[in-house]
Design an enzyme around this catalytic site. Structure first.
Site, PDB file in Angstrom:
ATOM      1  N   CYS A   1       0.817  -1.222   0.000  1.00 31.84           N
ATOM      2  CA  CYS A   1       0.000   0.000   0.000  1.00 31.84           C
ATOM      3  C   CYS A   1       0.851   1.272   0.000  1.00 31.84           C
ATOM      4  O   CYS A   1       0.318   2.364  -0.190  1.00 31.84           O
ATOM      5  CB  CYS A   1      -0.936  -0.001   1.194  1.00 31.84           C
ATOM      6  SG  CYS A   1      -1.763  -1.564   1.436  1.00 31.84           S
TER       7      CYS A   1
ATOM      8  N   HIS B   1      -4.361   7.956   5.369  1.00 33.81           N
ATOM      9  CA  HIS B   1      -4.368   6.601   4.786  1.00 33.81           C
ATOM     10  C   HIS B   1      -5.672   5.904   5.161  1.00 33.81           C
ATOM     11  O   HIS B   1      -6.343   5.325   4.321  1.00 33.81           O
ATOM     12  CB  HIS B   1      -3.155   5.816   5.276  1.00 33.81           C
ATOM     13  CG  HIS B   1      -3.063   4.437   4.715  1.00 33.81           C
ATOM     14  ND1 HIS B   1      -2.938   4.196   3.372  1.00 33.81           N
ATOM     15  CD2 HIS B   1      -3.093   3.210   5.316  1.00 33.81           C
ATOM     16  CE1 HIS B   1      -2.877   2.877   3.163  1.00 33.81           C
ATOM     17  NE2 HIS B   1      -2.978   2.265   4.323  1.00 33.81           N
TER      18      HIS B   1
ATOM     19  N   HIS C   1     -10.212   0.624  -0.744  1.00 34.47           N
ATOM     20  CA  HIS C   1      -8.758   0.559  -0.629  1.00 34.47           C
ATOM     21  C   HIS C   1      -8.188  -0.067  -1.900  1.00 34.47           C
ATOM     22  O   HIS C   1      -8.321  -1.270  -2.129  1.00 34.47           O
ATOM     23  CB  HIS C   1      -8.377  -0.278   0.589  1.00 34.47           C
ATOM     24  CG  HIS C   1      -6.926  -0.165   0.965  1.00 34.47           C
ATOM     25  ND1 HIS C   1      -5.962   0.370   0.128  1.00 34.47           N
ATOM     26  CD2 HIS C   1      -6.265  -0.515   2.095  1.00 34.47           C
ATOM     27  CE1 HIS C   1      -4.787   0.332   0.712  1.00 34.47           C
ATOM     28  NE2 HIS C   1      -4.941  -0.203   1.920  1.00 34.47           N
TER      29      HIS C   1
END
Lengths: 419, 318
Positions: free
Chosen positions: A170, A311, A347
């Site tokens: 990520c 995030h 995500h």
């Protein structure tokens, strides 16, 4: 500075749709349509809409390429749509910046996560014999190599002087953008095409994250769990997908040519938690160090940051750790608006940081901070100045974005409005 | 990167089919070559004659934490962790005053090394009547067969994260994949970050397992492995600094890192190919380790990577 932008997101193909959705607070999460889920407890994701049409278009355009061998372009892109997202985002970014090709002074730096197994094509080989060696060969050729998108971009736009694939989960997008920013800033390249692409909305991707206990699960029937970063009732991440690529060029060059640009990248920082593989440092120390490094790189104080794009995965452990890090680093945190656009797009794993960086460009150019649409009542451990409900006006100039990877990799980047 | 930039190689680690760094150097200096074999799983296939150097008897360090972490490690993670442990235990940088927060980790990893047996089990359990992949069967039946730790093996960033956790490295990081170009960039980036002062110490780690059947098949199908070349699993680690004031009188120095596009006609060229085999994503670092630790081998310090970059560096011995 960022002189070109291309976006493929759960809101659709193109940065205009992405920007419009961020401004309106539209969610891109919907029931998964790409494959059957049976009784599986995860049914909700941020799929790129009309991706079949995009894939068919691109397959036609890349029909002569041998890079997909032994599969056809349409088979390969259908089974590994993240490559299609990357190609489209690259095309838009290069067009946006006025480039028709890469060249000997350019850097191509892409982030992504995993090789995709093109399982939908498994039926074309004989898998009936348990010990059939063909299976093994099939398994190897079913894998779409991580550098396929890079090769296809170079096939169409010419070879870059340096072409790299970052695979830091990520954090891959911000790492790719961060290294590209440094390379252009230091004069090593005249131009960089950088960003990330990903899709884990496939059986192995969803299955893997399910096994890790990271996904928001619910019953097979609606209502399905939302993506609710920082919320008291958050239940985990909802998968997204997409790509965002940026053209980076030296500030002086773009300014001297009088060309349009979005914003300047002024800082990048990264760190490792060195804490654990499956959970972040609960004190958010790694996140803190990444943000602090980005501030130092930008030569600014924490108080200079006007907005944070978090995030914020909506998992039980990540959100409080990030909130703690923000509160510790920013003495003025009650006045710094924080948003979490995973509530709208899910995500996108390796692409998440690139889409969130694109969201920072939206904030700077459109003067709006997108909302965290999943947030109703924040967890006391996640107390921050959240942007809730609808987009809010942005009158500042400096935006910071965070990306934290599974396994403890952290990255932060700072954008500044053009003077 | 400016040619004047010179880095001190404080320590190194290596794991190859010969064993650790010392064992590998001893073997290569004696003129030994890795034992290559064909793979049983490829028998009867068009790749039946492909060669791999396989090592199965790897000894784990006695450290209980390392052994506890082993269950999360793919083979590539293990190779990276072993090489990093060898290098870090030689140097003990944090006991010598280096700050873990200013120690960067620059890594490269090869194609994912998925547990072949588990992958086949899952695939078989997911096949419908026409031998097509059935996602409903996958979610409702096959997924139950999978060890939850399987996900840790598939993630490409895990080797570096395992090293970070085991060795306490907390500075910046970057991880590249899937071929030699990645490790070459990891070395170049470490050099640049040291030069700019972003870190005081750089731990560069690379690992790959091209000797595993599906990886061997993949790199063969891509044309990256010659018919007569041996695919060799390896892990390598190098600890670099440019910090002044250290006792580094005997440390070899590396300089002139460069990575640029080779002419399109040039295929992969690895100076280690004939003596160790193709270690693929690990190769540039294996080369740098052997060139600094075993100059007697007189290795060429340039190579052409699979994605078409030329990588070179210089070793300056004391």
């Amino acid at each position: 500075m960022v002189s070109g932008l291309g976006v493929v997101s759960p809101m659709g193909v193109g940065k205009s749709l992405f920007f419009e959705a961020l401004a309106q607070g539209w969610g891109g999460l919907r029931p998964i349509e790409r494959f059957e889920l049976g009784e599986f407890d995860v049914r909700w994701a941020g799929e790129v809409p009309y991706s079949n049409a995009l894939i068919e278009d691109l397959a036609e355009s890349y029909a002569a390429s041998t890079i997909f061998s032994p599969w056809s372009a349409v088979d390969s892109l259908s089974q590994d749509p993240k490559v299609a997202f990357c190609l489209k985002a690259a095309e838009e970014a290069l067009n946006d910046a006025g480039f028709t090709s890469l060249g000997p002074e350019s850097l191509l730096h892409l982030g992504t996560s995993l090789e995709t197994y093109r399982l939908g094509t498994a039926g074309v080989v004989n898998l009936s014999d348990k010990l059939n060696i063909e299976k093994l060969i099939a398994q190897a050729s079913l894998r779409a190599p991580l550098d396929m998108a890079m090769k296809l971009i170079e096939e169409r736009y010419g070879r870059a002087e340096l072409a790299l694939t970052n695979c830091s989960a990520c954090a891959a997008a911000l790492q790719a953008l961060g290294q590209a920013y440094r390379a252009v800033r230091d004069g090593r390249f005249e131009m960089a095409l950088a960003g990330a692409f990903d899709s884990m909305i496939n059986p192995l991707g969803l299955g893997g994250f399910f096994l890790l206990g990271a996904l928001a699960v619910g019953s097979p029937e609606p209502p399905w769990p939302l993506c609710q970063p920082f919320d008291l009732c958050r239940r985990g991440l909802v998968m997204g997908e997409g790509a965002a690529l940026m053209v980076l060029e030296p500030y002086d060059k773009v300014k001297a040519q009088g060309r349009k640009a979005y914003a300047e990248i002024i800082g990048y920082g990264a760190s490792l938690d060195a804490y654990g593989l499956s959970a972040p440092d609960p004190e958010g120390l790694g996140a803190y160090r990444a943000m602090r490094a980005a501030l130092a790189d930008a030569s600014i104080k924490a108080e200079d940051v006007d907005h944070i794009n978090a995030h914020a995965t909506a998992t039980r452990l990540n959100d409080p750790a990030e909130a703690k890090a923000i509160r510790a680093l920013f003495p003025n945190w009650p006045r710094v608006p924080v948003t979490a656009i995973k509530s709208m797009i899910g995500h996108a794993i390796a692409a998440a940081g690139a889409l969130e960086a694109a969201s920072c460009l939206f904030t700077i150019t459109e003067g709006l901070m997108p909302p965290n649409v999943g947030l109703e009542r924040f967890d006391s451990d996640c107390e921050l100045n959240h942007v809730m409900g609808k987009a809010q006006a942005f009158n500042g100039s400096i935006v910071l974005t965070n990306s934290f990877g599974f396994g403890g990799q952290n990255a932060a980047m700072i954008f500044k409005a053009l003077q | 990167m400016p040619k004047s930039c010179e880095l001190f190689a404080l320590g190194a680690g290596l794991i190859t089919p010969f064993g650790d760094l010392l064992a590998t150097i001893r073997a290569l200096l004696k003129g030994q070559r890795v034992q290559s074999t064909t793979l049983k799983l490829l028998e009867g296939s068009p790749l039946a004659n492909r060669l791999a150097a396989v090592r199965t008897d790897i000894n784990l360090p006695t450290d209980p934490f390392f052994r506890k972490m082993r269950k999360y490690m793919s083979r590539q993670s293990l190779l990276a962790a072993l090489a990093a442990r060898e290098a870090m235990s030689t140097v003990n940088p944090f006991k010598r005053g280096f700050d873990p927060n200013r120690t960067g980790l620059y890594a490269a990893v090869g194609l994912a090394a998925v547990d072949q047996k588990a992958a086949l089990e899952v695939l078989e359990a997911s096949l419908g009547k026409e031998y097509n992949f059935d996602s409903e069967l996958f979610f409702n039946k096959a997924l139950r067969l999978v060890n939850p730790l399987w996900a840790f093996e598939t993630l490409a960033n895990m080797p570096a994260c395992v090293v970070s956790v085991l060795e306490g490295i907390k500075g910046e990081s970057a991880i590249y994949s899937p071929f030699e170009d990645g490790a070459a960039q990891a070395l170049c980036e470490a050099a640049e970050c040291l030069e700019r002062g972003e870190v005081d110490l750089a731990v560069v780690v690379a690992s790959d397992s091209p000797d595993e059947p599906s990886n061997l098949a993949q790199i063969s199908l891509l044309g990256y492995l010659g018919d007569d070349e041996t695919a060799c699993g390896a892990g390598a680690a190098l600890i670099l600094t440019n910090r002044k004031g250290l006792d580094k009188a005997f440390a070899p120095r590396l300089s002139n890192f460069s990575l640029y596009r080779a002419p399109i006609s040039e295929g992969p060229r690895d100076p280690l190919s004939l003596i160790l085999g193709r270690t693929m994503a690990a190769a540039p670092l294996v080369l740098a380790v052997l060139a600094t630790e075993a100059p007697e081998l007189k290795l060429e310090t340039n190579m052409v990577c699979s994605q078409g970059h030329t990588f070179s560096f210089r070793v300056n011995l004391n």
